[in-house]
Write a protein that holds these residues in place. Structure first.
Motif, short mmCIF file in Angstrom:
data_model
loop_
_atom_site.label_atom_id
_atom_site.label_comp_id
_atom_site.label_asym_id
_atom_site.label_seq_id
_atom_site.Cartn_x
_atom_site.Cartn_y
_atom_site.Cartn_z
N ASP A 1 0.77 -1.24 -0.09
CA ASP A 1 0.04 0.14 -0.11
C ASP A 1 1.05 1.19 0.09
O ASP A 1 0.66 2.38 -0.55
CB ASP A 1 -0.95 -0.08 1.23
CG ASP A 1 -2.12 -1.02 1.16
OD1 ASP A 1 -2.38 -1.68 0.05
OD2 ASP A 1 -2.80 -1.47 2.21
N GLU A 2 2.00 1.26 0.74
CA GLU A 2 2.89 2.30 0.80
C GLU A 2 3.36 2.67 -0.33
O GLU A 2 3.69 3.98 -0.98
CB GLU A 2 3.81 2.22 2.07
CG GLU A 2 4.78 3.41 2.09
CD GLU A 2 4.13 4.68 2.34
OE1 GLU A 2 5.00 5.68 2.42
OE2 GLU A 2 3.03 4.75 2.96
N PHE A 3 4.00 1.51 -1.06
CA PHE A 3 4.58 1.60 -2.46
C PHE A 3 3.43 2.07 -3.51
O PHE A 3 3.82 3.01 -4.21
CB PHE A 3 5.20 0.34 -2.90
CG PHE A 3 6.40 -0.21 -2.19
CD1 PHE A 3 7.37 0.64 -1.92
CD2 PHE A 3 6.37 -1.50 -2.16
CE1 PHE A 3 8.66 0.28 -1.45
CE2 PHE A 3 7.61 -2.01 -1.24
CZ PHE A 3 8.69 -1.15 -0.95
N THR A 4 2.25 1.88 -3.48
CA THR A 4 1.33 2.37 -4.27
C THR A 4 1.14 3.64 -4.06
O THR A 4 1.01 4.42 -5.01
CB THR A 4 -0.09 1.68 -4.24
OG1 THR A 4 0.36 0.11 -4.47
CG2 THR A 4 -1.23 1.92 -4.99
N ARG A 5 1.12 4.22 -2.51
CA ARG A 5 1.00 5.66 -2.39
C ARG A 5 1.88 6.46 -3.05
O ARG A 5 1.65 7.37 -3.44
CB ARG A 5 0.66 5.70 -0.91
CG ARG A 5 0.35 7.19 -0.51
CD ARG A 5 0.61 7.51 0.82
NE ARG A 5 2.19 7.36 1.15
CZ ARG A 5 3.02 8.55 1.12
NH1 ARG A 5 2.70 9.41 0.21
NH2 ARG A 5 4.67 8.17 1.35
N ILE A 6 3.37 6.07 -2.89
CA ILE A 6 4.41 6.78 -3.56
C ILE A 6 4.53 6.84 -4.94
O ILE A 6 4.75 7.76 -5.59
CB ILE A 6 5.64 5.98 -3.05
CG1 ILE A 6 5.78 6.15 -1.42
CG2 ILE A 6 6.93 6.55 -3.58
CD1 ILE A 6 6.96 5.43 -0.78
N ALA A 7 4.07 5.60 -5.52
CA ALA A 7 3.87 5.56 -7.03
C ALA A 7 2.97 6.63 -7.56
O ALA A 7 3.05 7.41 -8.44
CB ALA A 7 3.56 4.34 -7.53
#
Length: 194
Positions: free
Chosen positions: A19-25
């Motif tokens: 979820d954090e990677f998706t948010r950063i992306a």
């Protein structure tokens, strides 16, 4: 082996990271364009005007007569610090040692930083320069024993040369001024060289 509780815990941790990677992306942008969410393929990236210049040259443009390496560059790209065995990058380079140089890309002036505050060239090898973000100060290693007074430890030390004042100081010393009794490693310098 993992039990069901361990697997469930790992899965929760994995989902949180995903979820954090998706948010950063979804929020990472360059020049107003999202670069990590897959839309970059259709974006037109503006390329800055660039020019390649040789930094290991004398102020008169003469190319260095030996190798140069370990470069770093100021935040605005104006100043390039580097190590070199070249003996023709500045006038009166007679020490036969690797020295630290700074080349100003705006004025084309090259100066040597591995010198005593009075301008005397170092009597030993200097290398691994890092320039401050503002381009004022350069930190480097040196085996020279004459860049500061009372350098009697016979080991590699870490020095900072302030280009504005011309002062070179040894920084791997005790707060009372006592010199180190073993080589120092892994130097870096703050943005303002302080």
């Amino acid at each position: 082996t993992l039990n069901d509780v361990d697997r469930a815990s790992i899965n929760l941790e994995f989902q949180a990271l995903k979820d954090e990677f998706t948010r950063i992306a979804n929020v990472t942008e360059y020049n107003g364009m999202n670069v990590l969410n897959g839309t970059y393929q259709t974006a037109e990236w503006p390329l800055p005007e660039t020019s390649i210049i040789r930094a290991n040259v004398h102020s008169d443009g003469t190319e260095g007569n030996s190798s140069s390496w370990n470069h770093s560059i100021s935040a605005d790209g104006r100043y390039v610090a580097f190590s070199s065995h070249a003996t023709n990058l500045v006038n009166s380079d007679n020490n036969g040692q690797e020295d630290i140089f700074i080349h100003d890309r705006q004025t084309s002036i090259t100066e040597r930083a591995s010198v005593h505050s009075n301008g005397t060239e170092g009597n030993g090898q200097s290398y691994a320069s890092r320039i401050s973000a503002d381009g004022r100060s350069v930190v480097f290693y040196s085996h020279a024993s004459n860049l500061v007074a009372d350098d009697n430890n016979g080991i590699r030390d870490i020095f900072v040369h302030d280009r504005q004042t011309g002062i070179t100081e040894r920084v791997n010393v005790h707060s009372n001024g006592t010199e180190g009794n073993s080589s120092s490693w892994n130097h870096s310098i703050s943005a303002d060289g302080r």
